[in-house]
Design an enzyme around this catalytic site. Structure first.
Site, PDB file in Angstrom:
ATOM      1  N   ASN A  13       0.873  -1.185   0.000  1.00 47.03           N
ATOM      2  CA  ASN A  13       0.000   0.000   0.000  1.00 47.03           C
ATOM      3  C   ASN A  13       0.904   1.228   0.000  1.00 47.03           C
ATOM      4  OD1 ASN A  13      -1.814   2.050   0.508  1.00 47.03           O
ATOM      5  ND2 ASN A  13      -2.237   1.430   2.626  1.00 47.03           N
ATOM      6  N   LYS A  15       0.114   4.319  -0.301  1.00 46.54           N
ATOM      7  CA  LYS A  15      -0.467   5.545   0.288  1.00 46.54           C
ATOM      8  C   LYS A  15      -0.188   6.742  -0.636  1.00 46.54           C
ATOM      9  CE  LYS A  15      -0.036   3.303   4.693  1.00 46.54           C
ATOM     10  NZ  LYS A  15       0.029   3.372   6.139  1.00 46.54           N
ATOM     11  N   HIS A  98      -9.626   1.558   5.102  1.00 45.91           N
ATOM     12  CA  HIS A  98      -8.319   1.667   5.752  1.00 45.91           C
ATOM     13  C   HIS A  98      -8.433   2.624   6.939  1.00 45.91           C
ATOM     14  CE1 HIS A  98      -4.128   2.664   6.487  1.00 45.91           C
ATOM     15  NE2 HIS A  98      -3.816   1.545   5.855  1.00 45.91           N
ATOM     16  N   GLU A 100      -6.641   4.909   7.991  1.00 42.15           N
ATOM     17  CA  GLU A 100      -6.349   6.333   7.704  1.00 42.15           C
ATOM     18  C   GLU A 100      -7.570   7.015   7.073  1.00 42.15           C
ATOM     19  OE1 GLU A 100      -2.696   5.619   5.586  1.00 42.15           O
ATOM     20  OE2 GLU A 100      -1.756   5.027   7.482  1.00 42.15           O
ATOM     21  N   GLU A 170      -5.859  -4.989  10.579  1.00 39.87           N
ATOM     22  CA  GLU A 170      -4.770  -4.044  10.813  1.00 39.87           C
ATOM     23  C   GLU A 170      -5.014  -3.308  12.126  1.00 39.87           C
ATOM     24  OE1 GLU A 170      -2.671  -2.703   7.031  1.00 39.87           O
ATOM     25  OE2 GLU A 170      -4.498  -1.533   7.101  1.00 39.87           O
ATOM     26  N   GLY A 176       2.258   1.944  10.844  1.00 37.43           N
ATOM     27  CA  GLY A 176       3.249   3.018  10.723  1.00 37.43           C
ATOM     28  C   GLY A 176       3.967   3.347  12.020  1.00 37.43           C
ATOM     29  N   SER A 216       3.128  -2.459  10.427  1.00 36.12           N
ATOM     30  CA  SER A 216       4.566  -2.566  10.725  1.00 36.12           C
ATOM     31  C   SER A 216       5.201  -3.887  10.285  1.00 36.12           C
ATOM     32  CB  SER A 216       4.821  -2.317  12.217  1.00 36.12           C
ATOM     33  OG  SER A 216       4.487  -0.976  12.546  1.00 36.12           O
TER      34      SER A 216
HETATM   35  P1  PGA Z   1       2.667   0.054   7.737  1.00 32.30           P
HETATM   36  O1  PGA Z   1       1.226   0.360   7.107  1.00 32.30           O
HETATM   37  O2  PGA Z   1       3.162  -1.235   7.128  1.00 32.30           O
HETATM   38  O3  PGA Z   1       3.508   1.228   7.358  1.00 32.30           O
HETATM   39  O4  PGA Z   1       2.480  -0.071   9.215  1.00 32.30           O
HETATM   40  C1  PGA Z   1       0.300  -0.671   6.878  1.00 32.30           C
HETATM   41  C2  PGA Z   1      -0.941  -0.097   6.250  1.00 32.30           C
HETATM   42  O5  PGA Z   1      -1.267   1.063   6.492  1.00 32.30           O
HETATM   43  O6  PGA Z   1      -1.640  -0.788   5.485  1.00 32.30           O
END
Ligand code: PGA
Length: 254
Positions: A13, A15, A98, A100, A170, A176, A216
């Site tokens: 992903n 982003k 997601h 976010e 998630e 992140g 992560s």
């Molecule tokens: P990350 O993000 O691997 O940077 O923790 C995962 C995601 O947002 O799908």
């Protein structure tokens, strides 16, 4: 009896990262690195780069998709994107719900539910993201939150269409942050989601539906995660931005 080897699904992903040029150069470098891998590799790329990345991955098995969409087929929704526009670019799947999107753009389960329905109806594979915040986990509400998200986001989705989607668990506190869930925590929640699917849609759906872990994931922890019985794949954010780490994740898991 030995379990049949599962084919892991690894989704990157990106982003809001990468211009068209950066995206194309990435996939041109990635493709030869992962040629021998058995994993199904998906890339959720920014809208602006979808068409060029679709062109660039022709002849490889990399699947390209989007990171969001609107639930309407078309209309006066400034700044939004419809399924048929994503299909037009060559996208095959879309991330929905997601954390976010939920957190920064206030998307709720009912809206996400309409998007899941629209994606399935119009022919795009939804990857439905669910997960609890740190506060919800601390309050012992993880299972309650997952149940609510699954129930509401999949409300009225026809059982015959359920195996067309994938679920990504998630935990918001792991996204992140560098603070990955332990394999035990992740496996327990995957098992919980699979059980919910079984109760709601039956054993066949629960056996077929892929549940991915995200938050992560790095080359160091990916393989261990995938050894868990109910973890069928990984959704990778930060570590999918460099060819080196993303290809390491893919090759370490298959
Ligand atoms: P990350 O993000 O691997 O940077 O923790 C995962 C995601 O947002 O799908």
């Amino acid at each position: 009896m030995d379990q049949p080897q599962k084919q892991p699904v690894i989704i990157g992903n990106w982003k809001m990262y990468k211009t068209i040029e950066e995206a194309v150069s990435f996939v041109n470098k990635l493709a030869p690195e992962i040629k021998e891998s058995k994993a199904a590799v998906y890339l959720a790329v920014p809208y602006t780069a979808i068409k060029s990345v679709v062109e660039a991955v022709k002849g490889t098995s990399i699947v390209v998709g989007g990171q969001n969409m609107n639930d309407a087929t078309q209309g006066a929704f400034t700044g939004e994107i419809a399924v048929r526009m994503l299909l037009d670019l060559g996208a095959h799947f879309v991330l929905l719900g997601h954390s976010e999107r939920r957190r920064f753009f206030h998307e709720d389960d009912a809206f996400i539910n309409r998007k899941v329905d629209r994606a399935l109806t119009d022919g795009l594979q939804p990857i439905l993201c669910v997960g609890e915040t740190a506060e919800e986990r601390d309050q012992g509400k993880t299972e309650e939150v997952l149940t609510r998200q699954l129930k509401e986001c999949l409300n009225n989705i026809d059982p015959s269409r359920i195996d067309s989607l994938m679920i990504a668990y998630e935990p918001v506190w792991a996204i992140g942050t560098g603070k990955i869930a332990t394999t035990e925590q992740a496996q327990a929640m995957h098992q919980f989601c699979r059980h919910w699917i079984q109760e709601t849609y039956g054993p066949q759906a629960s056996a077929q539906l892929k549940i991915l872990y995200g938050g992560s994931v790095t080359p160091e922890n990916a393989a261990e995660m995938l050894k868990q019985a109910d973890i069928d794949g990984l959704l990778v954010g930060g570590a999918s931005l460099s060819v080196e780490s993303f290809s390491q994740i893919i090759t370490s898991t298959s």
